[in-house]
Design a protein around this motif. Structure first.
Motif, PDB file in Angstrom:
ATOM      1  N   LEU A 131       0.941  -1.418  -0.179  1.00  8.40           N
ATOM      2  CA  LEU A 131      -0.052  -0.216  -0.244  1.00  8.40           C
ATOM      3  C   LEU A 131       1.163   1.419  -0.046  1.00  8.40           C
ATOM      4  O   LEU A 131       2.107   1.688   0.774  1.00  8.40           O
ATOM      5  CB  LEU A 131      -0.889   0.089   1.348  1.00  8.40           C
ATOM      6  CG  LEU A 131      -1.608   1.310   2.046  1.00  8.40           C
ATOM      7  CD1 LEU A 131      -2.988   1.796   0.458  1.00  8.40           C
ATOM      8  CD2 LEU A 131      -3.112   0.668   2.976  1.00  8.40           C
ATOM      9  N   HIS A 134       0.119   6.944   1.336  1.00 12.38           N
ATOM     10  CA  HIS A 134      -1.004   7.922   1.839  1.00 12.38           C
ATOM     11  C   HIS A 134      -0.725   9.069   2.721  1.00 12.38           C
ATOM     12  O   HIS A 134      -0.103   8.192   3.996  1.00 12.38           O
ATOM     13  CB  HIS A 134      -2.087   7.612   1.434  1.00 12.38           C
ATOM     14  CG  HIS A 134      -2.172   5.984   2.125  1.00 12.38           C
ATOM     15  ND1 HIS A 134      -1.380   5.335   2.501  1.00 12.38           N
ATOM     16  CD2 HIS A 134      -3.092   6.313   3.726  1.00 12.38           C
ATOM     17  CE1 HIS A 134      -1.346   4.332   3.797  1.00 12.38           C
ATOM     18  NE2 HIS A 134      -2.488   4.612   3.656  1.00 12.38           N
ATOM     19  N   ILE A 146      -3.461   0.234  13.838  1.00 10.52           N
ATOM     20  CA  ILE A 146      -3.721  -0.540  12.844  1.00 10.52           C
ATOM     21  C   ILE A 146      -3.516  -1.964  14.261  1.00 10.52           C
ATOM     22  O   ILE A 146      -2.916  -1.259  15.091  1.00 10.52           O
ATOM     23  CB  ILE A 146      -2.862  -0.766  12.111  1.00 10.52           C
ATOM     24  CG1 ILE A 146      -2.441   0.676  11.175  1.00 10.52           C
ATOM     25  CG2 ILE A 146      -1.965  -2.222  11.678  1.00 10.52           C
ATOM     26  CD1 ILE A 146      -1.700   1.663  11.349  1.00 10.52           C
ATOM     27  N   TYR A 148      -2.248  -5.927  14.614  1.00 11.17           N
ATOM     28  CA  TYR A 148      -1.081  -7.355  13.561  1.00 11.17           C
ATOM     29  C   TYR A 148      -1.503  -8.273  14.293  1.00 11.17           C
ATOM     30  O   TYR A 148      -2.146  -8.528  15.268  1.00 11.17           O
ATOM     31  CB  TYR A 148       0.253  -6.533  14.027  1.00 11.17           C
ATOM     32  CG  TYR A 148       0.124  -5.334  13.344  1.00 11.17           C
ATOM     33  CD1 TYR A 148       0.798  -5.294  11.998  1.00 11.17           C
ATOM     34  CD2 TYR A 148       0.708  -3.543  14.238  1.00 11.17           C
ATOM     35  CE1 TYR A 148       0.853  -3.677  11.175  1.00 11.17           C
ATOM     36  CE2 TYR A 148       0.986  -2.286  13.508  1.00 11.17           C
ATOM     37  CZ  TYR A 148       1.107  -3.107  12.235  1.00 11.17           C
ATOM     38  OH  TYR A 148       0.997  -1.835  11.207  1.00 11.17           O
ATOM     39  N   LEU A 166       5.437  -0.999   8.551  1.00  8.14           N
ATOM     40  CA  LEU A 166       4.230   0.177   8.392  1.00  8.14           C
ATOM     41  C   LEU A 166       5.497   1.102   8.427  1.00  8.14           C
ATOM     42  O   LEU A 166       6.442   1.005   9.244  1.00  8.14           O
ATOM     43  CB  LEU A 166       3.036   0.348   9.659  1.00  8.14           C
ATOM     44  CG  LEU A 166       2.860   1.787   9.846  1.00  8.14           C
ATOM     45  CD1 LEU A 166       1.824   2.433   8.992  1.00  8.14           C
ATOM     46  CD2 LEU A 166       2.229   1.828  11.049  1.00  8.14           C
ATOM     47  N   HIS A 203       2.397   7.703   5.258  1.00 10.68           N
ATOM     48  CA  HIS A 203       3.335   6.002   5.509  1.00 10.68           C
ATOM     49  C   HIS A 203       2.778   5.143   4.603  1.00 10.68           C
ATOM     50  O   HIS A 203       1.796   5.797   3.931  1.00 10.68           O
ATOM     51  CB  HIS A 203       2.365   5.568   6.902  1.00 10.68           C
ATOM     52  CG  HIS A 203       0.848   5.577   6.558  1.00 10.68           C
ATOM     53  ND1 HIS A 203      -0.081   7.245   7.149  1.00 10.68           N
ATOM     54  CD2 HIS A 203      -0.226   5.070   6.668  1.00 10.68           C
ATOM     55  CE1 HIS A 203      -1.661   6.682   7.164  1.00 10.68           C
ATOM     56  NE2 HIS A 203      -1.552   4.819   6.068  1.00 10.68           N
ATOM     57  N   VAL A 205       2.207   1.447   3.373  1.00  6.52           N
ATOM     58  CA  VAL A 205       3.176  -1.045   4.035  1.00  6.52           C
ATOM     59  C   VAL A 205       3.609  -1.103   2.809  1.00  6.52           C
ATOM     60  O   VAL A 205       3.715  -1.205   1.433  1.00  6.52           O
ATOM     61  CB  VAL A 205       1.613  -1.531   3.628  1.00  6.52           C
ATOM     62  CG1 VAL A 205       1.985  -2.836   4.072  1.00  6.52           C
ATOM     63  CG2 VAL A 205       0.378  -1.385   4.895  1.00  6.52           C
ATOM     64  N   THR A 217      -4.206  -7.764  10.144  1.00  4.33           N
ATOM     65  CA  THR A 217      -4.498  -6.655  10.403  1.00  4.33           C
ATOM     66  C   THR A 217      -6.071  -6.523  10.736  1.00  4.33           C
ATOM     67  O   THR A 217      -6.289  -7.267   9.150  1.00  4.33           O
ATOM     68  CB  THR A 217      -4.074  -4.894  10.020  1.00  4.33           C
ATOM     69  OG1 THR A 217      -4.784  -5.028   8.622  1.00  4.33           O
ATOM     70  CG2 THR A 217      -2.829  -5.870   9.818  1.00  4.33           C
ATOM     71  N   TRP A 221     -10.534   3.478  10.927  1.00  8.65           N
ATOM     72  CA  TRP A 221     -10.185   4.760  11.604  1.00  8.65           C
ATOM     73  C   TRP A 221     -11.094   5.256  12.739  1.00  8.65           C
ATOM     74  O   TRP A 221     -12.224   4.492  12.969  1.00  8.65           O
ATOM     75  CB  TRP A 221     -10.593   5.840  10.678  1.00  8.65           C
ATOM     76  CG  TRP A 221      -9.461   5.728   9.926  1.00  8.65           C
ATOM     77  CD1 TRP A 221      -8.294   5.931   9.986  1.00  8.65           C
ATOM     78  CD2 TRP A 221      -9.094   4.942   8.828  1.00  8.65           C
ATOM     79  NE1 TRP A 221      -7.270   6.180   8.664  1.00  8.65           N
ATOM     80  CE2 TRP A 221      -8.287   4.397   8.063  1.00  8.65           C
ATOM     81  CE3 TRP A 221     -10.328   3.806   8.092  1.00  8.65           C
ATOM     82  CZ2 TRP A 221      -7.828   4.423   6.898  1.00  8.65           C
ATOM     83  CZ3 TRP A 221      -9.516   3.431   6.798  1.00  8.65           C
ATOM     84  CH2 TRP A 221      -8.821   3.483   5.519  1.00  8.65           C
TER      85      TRP A 221
HETATM   86  O1  AKG Z   1      -1.417  -1.785   7.864  1.00 11.35           O
HETATM   87  C1  AKG Z   1      -0.484  -0.884   7.763  1.00 11.35           C
HETATM   88  O2  AKG Z   1      -0.115  -1.260   8.450  1.00 11.35           O
HETATM   89  C2  AKG Z   1      -1.284   0.615   7.730  1.00 11.35           C
HETATM   90  C3  AKG Z   1      -2.304   0.857   7.011  1.00 11.35           C
HETATM   91  C4  AKG Z   1      -2.147   1.711   5.976  1.00 11.35           C
HETATM   92  O3  AKG Z   1      -2.051   2.693   6.117  1.00 11.35           O
HETATM   93  C5  AKG Z   1      -4.463   2.059   5.822  1.00 11.35           C
HETATM   94  O4  AKG Z   1      -4.660   1.004   5.434  1.00 11.35           O
HETATM   95  O5  AKG Z   1      -4.767   3.150   5.475  1.00 11.35           O
END
Ligand code: AKG
Ligand code: FE2
Length: 495
Positions: A131, A134, A146, A148, A166, A203, A205, A217, A221
């Protein structure tokens, strides 16, 4: 849940969260809770659930959750529906209750923010998934979290070779994320991470590079008032390409560089007809073979060529040649693309006003790109054409699946529209689709206008209308690049 019930931990976190320390992370010895303050505040809580609960959760995720493949410029991974929509998954439903009833009020206490509701889903990244950068900024998102899950023996905490961290970015004055990555947080079983969503919360992934385990995960939010940064964010724009006039001082001899067939009047006529009908064409063996070979060898071996990484990280990640260091055949080819002779030839190929009396202010931008593992561009304002443009894409040292370019049509909401890209290629899956899904499929088919497949010494010509957008797909480590990086000469011409 033991951890967040402890009053002293809550108080410690509250203080640590509100006091922005220097670069040292604040660390609670008793519980292992940590707060990093740079480049933005992130809190890590180990052991959220009581020992042994994660196995059962993972079992439910693997056996009961319906996963859909998410595939777009920014990401490739599997995602579930929202946890509120999973009546048959008791453990996940319980987890949502825990987020609502215990974590939400606790987070309000720690952060001082008013949090109204939570949205959460499960994510699964398998080898090659990622990912990209963003900030999570959207409407009323206040805190990103998140949780884990990695209950497998010996893989409770992932190591560098397994990927999937991350990864946290710092940002410049204009809030653009910068290379290199500042901090990496490896997946760790039963760890809960959270941070405040803002204009600088960049950040990603990192690509998962292990075939042994999926990266699992539960993430989402906590929502509250409209995020102030989100309102300000709408005015932030990506940097754009710079356009130059044709270089009249330089007079390359097309006959010495190009395959003779492309200089014949009859060929020009067929090319023009084809572009008129299809808006694109691929001209194979465009340069004379020996010119192509010389340029490729030079690009692979000449250490005096200077490359720099092109950011910002939320827009692109690839290297571009500092054109002033080009020499020999590479320089010859680059000069050709900016020359009057090329504008003339492209006029003949397309009938666009790029040359001659009707050409008032023809311009072009020329870039030589170097593509390796982990490189990408994402959709964004910078890549939406404001005017009609003629794009040229020429590959050297091409490799299957590396630097593949996708063009998307302007009308639909891009990211959601093409999310299902590549799904349901197998006939079986197709048959089980309900009507709603079929509509999504159609929507996606409409939005992808063209995919350019890399072929050595082929010149792709694409006429794109205003609003059309494009991206170059992330190059995963599963893409073989045994012969070295892929080079792309990417040019755009405007009338
Ligand atoms: O899984 C993560 O460590 C981050 C996931 C993330 O940034 C998101 O889904 O917006
Ligand atoms: Fe995120």
């Amino acid at each position: 849940m033991a951890l967040i019930r402890k009053k002293d931990v809550t108080q410690w976190l509250q203080t640590a969260w509100s006091t922005k320390q220097a670069t040292q992370p604040a660390h609670d010895d008793k519980t292992g809770a940590q707060i990093y303050s740079e480049p933005f505040q992130i809190c890590l809580l180990p052991e959220l659930l009581t020992q042994g609960r994660t196995q059962a959760l993972v079992h439910e995720m693997i056996n009961k959750v319906h996963w859909s493949r998410k595939q777009m410029d920014l990401y490739e991974f599997y995602q579930s529906t929202d946890l509120s929509n999973m009546a048959e998954c008791h453990l996940l439903t319980n987890f949502l209750q825990l987020l609502r009833k215990q974590v939400r009020p606790w987070l309000e206490e720690v952060t001082g923010l008013k949090l109204d509701y939570v949205s959460a889903s499960c994510s699964m990244y398998t080898c090659g998934d990622y990912l990209l950068v963003h900030d999570d900024l959207l409407k009323d998102r206040q805190i990103a979290f998140i949780y884990y899950l990695s209950p497998w023996e010996g893989a409770e905490e992932w190591n560098e070779e397994q990927g999937g961290c991350l990864e946290i970015f710092s940002s410049d004055e204009q809030c653009f994320p910068q290379f290199p990555v500042q901090r990496k947080i490896a997946p760790k079983n039963n760890q809960f991470a959270f941070f405040k969503v803002g204009a600088r919360s960049f950040h990603q992934v990192g690509e998962v590079t292990t075939f042994d385990y999926p990266r699992l995960t539960i993430n989402g939010w906590f929502h509250g008032a409209t995020n102030e940064a989100f309102v300000a964010d709408s005015s932030r724009a990506f940097p754009r390409l710079s356009y130059l006039q044709p270089d009249i001082n330089n007079r390359p001899k097309l006959g010495l560089l190009l395959n003779d067939v492309y200089l014949k009047a009859a060929t020009c006529r067929s090319i023009q007809k084809r572009i008129e009908e299809n808006s694109e064409i691929c001209l194979y063996e465009f340069f004379k073979r020996e010119k192509f070979e010389l340029a490729r060898a030079q690009l692979l071996n000449d250490e005096t060529l200077s490359w720099r990484r092109q950011g910002p990280a939320n827009a692109h990640n690839y290297e571009v040649l500092d054109l002033s260091t080009a020499k020999g055949t590479v320089e010859e080819l680059l000069q050709l693309f900016r020359s009057n002779a090329m504008f003339h030839l492209l006029r003949d190929f397309t009938d666009l006003d790029l040359y001659g009396v009707d050409a008032i202010t023809p311009t072009c931008s020329v870039e030589l790109q170097r593509w390796s593992h982990g490189n990408y561009t994402v959709l964004g304002d910078g890549l939406v054409s404001e005017d009609n443009t003629l794009d040229l894409v020429y590959y050297l040292n091409a490799a299957e699946g590396a630097a593949v370019i996708t063009y998307l049509s302007p009308e639909v909401e891009q990211r959601s529209a093409a999310v299902e890209n590549g799904q349901n290629v197998s006939g079986d899956a197709e048959q089980t689709l309900d009507e709603e899904m079929e509509e999504e499929e159609e929507c996606h088919d409409d939005s992808v206008l063209l995919t350019i497949t890399p072929v050595d010494n082929a010149l792709n010509i694409v006429y794109r209308c205003e609003g059309t957008t494009k991206f170059t797909k992330y190059v995963s480590r599963n893409t073989p690049l045994d012969k070295g990086p892929v080079f792309v000469i990417s040019c755009s011409y405007k009338e």
